[in-house]
Design a protein around this motif. Structure first.
Motif, PDB file in Angstrom:
ATOM      1  N   MET A  82       0.823  -1.209   0.000  1.00  0.00           N
ATOM      2  CA  MET A  82       0.000   0.000   0.000  1.00  0.00           C
ATOM      3  C   MET A  82       0.856   1.258   0.000  1.00  0.00           C
ATOM      4  O   MET A  82       0.532   2.240  -0.670  1.00  0.00           O
ATOM      5  CB  MET A  82      -0.915  -0.004   1.223  1.00  0.00           C
ATOM      6  CG  MET A  82      -2.120  -0.912   1.120  1.00  0.00           C
ATOM      7  SD  MET A  82      -3.101  -0.841   2.631  1.00  0.00           S
ATOM      8  CE  MET A  82      -3.526   0.896   2.660  1.00  0.00           C
ATOM      9  N   MET A  83       1.951   1.225   0.750  1.00  0.00           N
ATOM     10  CA  MET A  83       2.813   2.397   0.825  1.00  0.00           C
ATOM     11  C   MET A  83       3.432   2.703  -0.540  1.00  0.00           C
ATOM     12  O   MET A  83       3.354   3.834  -1.035  1.00  0.00           O
ATOM     13  CB  MET A  83       3.916   2.178   1.867  1.00  0.00           C
ATOM     14  CG  MET A  83       4.828   3.384   2.055  1.00  0.00           C
ATOM     15  SD  MET A  83       6.112   3.115   3.302  1.00  0.00           S
ATOM     16  CE  MET A  83       7.181   1.976   2.429  1.00  0.00           C
ATOM     17  N   GLY A  84       4.046   1.690  -1.156  1.00  0.00           N
ATOM     18  CA  GLY A  84       4.624   1.907  -2.477  1.00  0.00           C
ATOM     19  C   GLY A  84       3.578   2.208  -3.527  1.00  0.00           C
ATOM     20  O   GLY A  84       3.766   3.075  -4.383  1.00  0.00           O
ATOM     21  N   GLY A  85       2.442   1.475  -3.451  1.00  0.00           N
ATOM     22  CA  GLY A  85       1.370   1.748  -4.391  1.00  0.00           C
ATOM     23  C   GLY A  85       0.824   3.152  -4.248  1.00  0.00           C
ATOM     24  O   GLY A  85       0.462   3.804  -5.241  1.00  0.00           O
ATOM     25  N   SER A  86       0.769   3.648  -3.015  1.00  0.00           N
ATOM     26  CA  SER A  86       0.289   5.009  -2.785  1.00  0.00           C
ATOM     27  C   SER A  86       1.246   6.043  -3.368  1.00  0.00           C
ATOM     28  O   SER A  86       0.813   7.078  -3.886  1.00  0.00           O
ATOM     29  CB  SER A  86       0.111   5.253  -1.284  1.00  0.00           C
ATOM     30  OG  SER A  86      -0.850   4.375  -0.742  1.00  0.00           O
ATOM     31  N   ILE A  87       2.546   5.772  -3.280  1.00  0.00           N
ATOM     32  CA  ILE A  87       3.520   6.694  -3.882  1.00  0.00           C
ATOM     33  C   ILE A  87       3.276   6.815  -5.386  1.00  0.00           C
ATOM     34  O   ILE A  87       3.202   7.915  -5.941  1.00  0.00           O
ATOM     35  CB  ILE A  87       4.955   6.205  -3.607  1.00  0.00           C
ATOM     36  CG1 ILE A  87       5.272   6.288  -2.110  1.00  0.00           C
ATOM     37  CG2 ILE A  87       5.968   7.024  -4.406  1.00  0.00           C
ATOM     38  CD1 ILE A  87       6.612   5.689  -1.728  1.00  0.00           C
ATOM     39  N   PHE A  88       3.111   5.675  -6.033  1.00  0.00           N
ATOM     40  CA  PHE A  88       2.926   5.701  -7.484  1.00  0.00           C
ATOM     41  C   PHE A  88       1.530   6.170  -7.862  1.00  0.00           C
ATOM     42  O   PHE A  88       1.349   6.790  -8.916  1.00  0.00           O
ATOM     43  CB  PHE A  88       3.213   4.314  -8.060  1.00  0.00           C
ATOM     44  CG  PHE A  88       4.686   4.015  -8.154  1.00  0.00           C
ATOM     45  CD1 PHE A  88       5.364   4.200  -9.349  1.00  0.00           C
ATOM     46  CD2 PHE A  88       5.405   3.568  -7.060  1.00  0.00           C
ATOM     47  CE1 PHE A  88       6.722   3.936  -9.447  1.00  0.00           C
ATOM     48  CE2 PHE A  88       6.755   3.299  -7.138  1.00  0.00           C
ATOM     49  CZ  PHE A  88       7.424   3.492  -8.329  1.00  0.00           C
ATOM     50  N   LYS A  89       0.533   5.882  -7.034  1.00  0.00           N
ATOM     51  CA  LYS A  89      -0.806   6.398  -7.307  1.00  0.00           C
ATOM     52  C   LYS A  89      -0.906   7.892  -7.044  1.00  0.00           C
ATOM     53  O   LYS A  89      -1.792   8.563  -7.582  1.00  0.00           O
ATOM     54  CB  LYS A  89      -1.841   5.647  -6.459  1.00  0.00           C
ATOM     55  CG  LYS A  89      -2.109   4.227  -6.955  1.00  0.00           C
ATOM     56  CD  LYS A  89      -3.133   3.521  -6.090  1.00  0.00           C
ATOM     57  CE  LYS A  89      -3.383   2.112  -6.603  1.00  0.00           C
ATOM     58  NZ  LYS A  89      -4.362   1.379  -5.754  1.00  0.00           N
ATOM     59  N   ALA A  90      -0.037   8.417  -6.184  1.00  0.00           N
ATOM     60  CA  ALA A  90       0.031   9.866  -6.006  1.00  0.00           C
ATOM     61  C   ALA A  90       0.746  10.525  -7.177  1.00  0.00           C
ATOM     62  O   ALA A  90       0.378  11.626  -7.611  1.00  0.00           O
ATOM     63  CB  ALA A  90       0.744  10.201  -4.695  1.00  0.00           C
ATOM     64  N   MET A  91       1.751   9.865  -7.709  1.00  0.00           N
ATOM     65  CA  MET A  91       2.468  10.402  -8.859  1.00  0.00           C
ATOM     66  C   MET A  91       1.620  10.340 -10.126  1.00  0.00           C
ATOM     67  O   MET A  91       1.724  11.212 -10.993  1.00  0.00           O
ATOM     68  CB  MET A  91       3.768   9.624  -9.058  1.00  0.00           C
ATOM     69  CG  MET A  91       4.784   9.825  -7.940  1.00  0.00           C
ATOM     70  SD  MET A  91       6.100   8.574  -7.957  1.00  0.00           S
ATOM     71  CE  MET A  91       6.685   8.695  -9.634  1.00  0.00           C
ATOM     72  N   GLY A  92       0.765   9.303 -10.233  1.00  0.00           N
ATOM     73  CA  GLY A  92      -0.034   9.123 -11.441  1.00  0.00           C
ATOM     74  C   GLY A  92      -0.972  10.281 -11.730  1.00  0.00           C
ATOM     75  O   GLY A  92      -0.923  10.870 -12.821  1.00  0.00           O
ATOM     76  N   PRO A  93      -1.868  10.672 -10.785  1.00  0.00           N
ATOM     77  CA  PRO A  93      -2.745  11.817 -11.053  1.00  0.00           C
ATOM     78  C   PRO A  93      -1.995  13.125 -11.253  1.00  0.00           C
ATOM     79  O   PRO A  93      -2.399  13.956 -12.076  1.00  0.00           O
ATOM     80  CB  PRO A  93      -3.628  11.875  -9.796  1.00  0.00           C
ATOM     81  CG  PRO A  93      -3.600  10.500  -9.248  1.00  0.00           C
ATOM     82  CD  PRO A  93      -2.237   9.974  -9.543  1.00  0.00           C
ATOM     83  N   THR A  94      -0.917  13.333 -10.494  1.00  0.00           N
ATOM     84  CA  THR A  94      -0.124  14.558 -10.675  1.00  0.00           C
ATOM     85  C   THR A  94       0.475  14.607 -12.073  1.00  0.00           C
ATOM     86  O   THR A  94       0.418  15.632 -12.766  1.00  0.00           O
ATOM     87  CB  THR A  94       0.990  14.626  -9.617  1.00  0.00           C
ATOM     88  OG1 THR A  94       0.408  14.531  -8.316  1.00  0.00           O
ATOM     89  CG2 THR A  94       1.758  15.922  -9.727  1.00  0.00           C
ATOM     90  N   PHE A  95       1.048  13.490 -12.502  1.00  0.00           N
ATOM     91  CA  PHE A  95       1.616  13.411 -13.849  1.00  0.00           C
ATOM     92  C   PHE A  95       0.542  13.638 -14.912  1.00  0.00           C
ATOM     93  O   PHE A  95       0.734  14.409 -15.872  1.00  0.00           O
ATOM     94  CB  PHE A  95       2.285  12.046 -14.039  1.00  0.00           C
ATOM     95  CG  PHE A  95       2.706  11.753 -15.443  1.00  0.00           C
ATOM     96  CD1 PHE A  95       3.856  12.325 -15.971  1.00  0.00           C
ATOM     97  CD2 PHE A  95       1.957  10.910 -16.250  1.00  0.00           C
ATOM     98  CE1 PHE A  95       4.248  12.062 -17.275  1.00  0.00           C
ATOM     99  CE2 PHE A  95       2.343  10.637 -17.544  1.00  0.00           C
ATOM    100  CZ  PHE A  95       3.493  11.212 -18.060  1.00  0.00           C
ATOM    101  N   ALA A  96      -0.614  12.966 -14.750  1.00  0.00           N
ATOM    102  CA  ALA A  96      -1.688  13.107 -15.737  1.00  0.00           C
ATOM    103  C   ALA A  96      -2.246  14.525 -15.753  1.00  0.00           C
ATOM    104  O   ALA A  96      -2.528  15.084 -16.827  1.00  0.00           O
ATOM    105  CB  ALA A  96      -2.804  12.104 -15.433  1.00  0.00           C
TER     106      ALA A  96
END
Length: 643
Positions: A577-591
């Motif tokens: 969850m921690m790593g997934g949250s990092i990448f899921k936080a980066m995903g919307p910001t990037f998009a």
């Protein structure tokens, strides 16, 4: 009594020896045996039926918890861009993407800081404990988010809501543990629970889109039409996004009740720690985090104390605080340092005595995978044999609880090659799906590179895709995993879900073609220019993408759970969850920045802006598919439960 004559005796002998009498005696004997076995069979059947009812009850409650988790993340998508416009004076439809991406990503940023801790808490205090506390906190912060009057306060409460969201890891762990080794049941249950995201896309986008900004969307209800008006209208004008968050609050409360009364706790009682220690344990854990930031050199010199601060105790509530030395001794067996890998015979025996555990069972239950060198492994085996053989007669009458494995740490989990490769694949795919989920509503909002439609129409498109998802997801997921196998499904899913994203920009041409017909019979939208064919086309694309994305998520969750021991799964899912949250936080910001750059920078022509956005996202998804082909192999997965 008169004596029987020979004729009577001969008749009785003839009757007893007849075939009819023999058959009758056999049936009588079988009936007697069946009557003796019937209570045992009935008891087994009753126990089996009771276990089925408990599993069904727990599964329904876990589905509800997962549905609430999807609500917390998904419900903000239809109105996040309009919320940014409402809270930021200079924001408009073209530059709101970057701000909407921040609103979505701050939720995942909050999960980054708490996910691993929630996993540790679940391994120490129980899975249902985390579900209950997390649901209660999310209910509070979701209401505060809806009442935000500034962009800063909205980000803060969204962040705190993410910090409080810790249910996904315990839910995944509970699904695997409730299956009790039945892999077919685990596959079906995991597909069903993970599929609740589809029902989330069916329910919450439509509700959020319909309830956001009610005064603006339904003016006839508040002005001159005998509607609410008055104080209610003034309240909803000041807080136009409070109603969608009231829905989130309701589902959080229902999830809390379901986790409290319906979910079976899968963490054994002897491994659970008393709740009264939670505050001191949290202080202990945060002290370790703080010391890791300000005193790295001091940590190397006192590595044992540092690791003790980083790991929550997993012993039962009856273990005294003075027994912390034994916990430290266990933990050092799982580190990669050369000094901590020296497992001596007297050290192991002392450990078993301190924890009041039979030495033979303690030695056999310890995880020898952390002993790297052959000499150490041989010494460890010799210690087990020498200690267990002379005490065989003594230990047969004792009923001491089994020793627990060393507690999982970030370092020990990450240094497992199989676990690391599975986690990395999950992280990358989380970035891809989060980016698509954020880019699509922004594409719908934008008038330059998108469709330029309202939030209610966005919610309806997502709900139409949710209907298709809900109808097909469980059938497709369970069928593919059962027919193709776990790892073939993992290899196929990214290649099936990613390329269809390339086709999203074609919806602009379809909508323009049907625009002349849409003016007369537009039943789907609320005054914007979205046509029915466009809505159906986009719903099909999004549902296809999500169905095979959920196939991947269900498969990677099961596969990753099988790379670690059962007692480490909640902690591993916390790390996930921690790593997934990092990448899921980066995903919307990037998009968000990608959409805003394509729409307003002037560098990219507006006619091809959407092609750049979804073309790049599709390529990212395909690259993840190649990564899974290269690094995820079935024969590399260790069956740690049989150790």
């Amino acid at each position: 009594m008169a004596p029987r004559n020979q004729h009577e005796e001969s008749n009785e002998t003839a009757v007893n020896s007849s075939p009819q009498h023999s058959s009758k005696m056999k049936h009588l004997r079988y009936d007697t045996i069946n009557k003796e076995e019937q209570p045992q069979q009935t008891a087994k059947q009753q126990k089996s039926q009771h276990d089925k009812r408990k599993h069904t009850k727990s599964t329904i409650a876990l589905c509800l918890v997962m549905l609430t988790n999807s609500c917390l993340q998904i419900s903000v998508f239809p109105y996040s861009g309009y919320m940014a416009i409402h809270l930021i004076p200079n924001a408009n439809e073209e530059n709101t993407g970057r701000y909407a991406g921040l609103i979505a990503s701050f939720y995942m940023t909050g999960r980054i800081f708490s996910s691993f801790l929630w996993g540790r808490v679940a391994d120490a205090y129980g899975r249902t404990f985390v579900m209950i506390i997390s649901s209660a906190l999310c209910a509070i912060f979701s209401i505060l988010f809806g009442l935000s009057t500034s962009f800063t306060s909205a980000l803060v409460f969204r962040f705190l809501c993410g910090v409080s969201s810790g249910t996904m890891g315990p839910v995944k762990t509970s699904v695997s543990e409730l299956s009790k080794g039945n892999q077919d049941l685990e596959n079906k249950t995991m597909s069903l629970v993970i599929g609740m995201w589809g029902w989330g896309f069916l329910i919450f986008p439509a509700l959020s889109g319909a309830l956001a900004e009610p005064v603006k969307q339904y003016p006839h209800l508040f002005q001159g039409g005998g509607g609410g008006g008055g104080d209610l209208e003034e309240f909803l004008e000041k807080y136009p996004f409070v109603l969608p968050n009231l829905v989130v609050f309701f589902f959080c409360v229902v999830s809390l009740v379901g986790a409290t009364f319906c979910v079976e706790e899968t963490l054994p009682l002897e491994q659970r720690r008393s709740v009264k220690f939670i505050l001191s344990d949290l202080v202990h854990w945060f002290r370790g985090i703080f010391s890791s930031i300000i005193a790295s050199r001091f940590q190397r010199a006192h590595k044992k104390d540092y690791e003790d601060g980083m790991a929550l105790p997993l012993c039962s509530s009856q273990v005294k605080q003075s027994d912390k030395v034994s916990y430290d001794a266990i933990e050092t067996c799982d580190t990669s340092s050369d000094n901590n890998q020296q497992v001596e015979e007297d050290e192991v025996l002392k450990l078993a005595k301190v924890r009041n555990i039979d030495s033979c069972s303690a030695l056999h239950s310890m995880d020898t995978s952390s002993i790297s060198s052959p000499s150490q492994s041989k010494k460890f085996s010799t210690a087990k044999n020498n200690e267990c053989q002379p005490n065989t007669t003594k230990t047969t009458t004792t009923t001491q609880p089994p020793a627990t494995l060393p507690p999982a740490t970030l370092s020990s989990l990450w240094h497992r090659k199989n676990t690391r490769q599975h986690l990395l694949t999950y992280f990358f795919f989380s970035f891809f799906t989060a980016g698509v989920d954020e880019a699509f509503p922004l594409f719908c909002i934008s008038k330059d590179i998108g469709l330029g439609i309202a939030e209610i129409s966005i919610g309806k498109i997502l709900s139409l895709s949710g209907i298709l998802f809900a109808l097909l997801n469980y059938i497709v997921s369970s069928t593919i995993i059962s027919k193709c196998g776990l790892y073939k499904s993992l290899h196929m899913a990214p290649f099936l879900s990613s390329p269809i994203i390339f086709l999203v920009p074609l919806s602009i041409l379809i909508n323009q073609y049907y625009d002349s017909y849409n003016n007369d019979n537009n039943n789907l939208t609320n005054g914007d220019n979205l046509s029915w064919p466009t809505a159906i086309y986009l719903s099909f694309i999004m549902s296809w993408n999500r169905i095979f994305a959920m196939v991947f998520y269900a498969g990677i969750t099961i596969a990753t759970n099988r790379t670690v021991h059962v007692s480490h799964r909640a902690t591993m899912n916390g790390l996930s969850m921690m790593g997934g949250s990092i990448f899921k936080a980066m995903g919307p910001t990037f998009a968000g920045f990608l959409v805003a750059f394509s729409a307003s920078s002037g560098v990219i022509d507006s006619d091809v802006g959407s092609v750049v956005v979804f073309g790049l996202l599709g390529l990212i998804g395909l690259s993840i598919g190649f990564f899974s082909l290269l690094y995820l192999r079935e024969e590399e997965v260790e069956d740690l439960e049989e150790r």
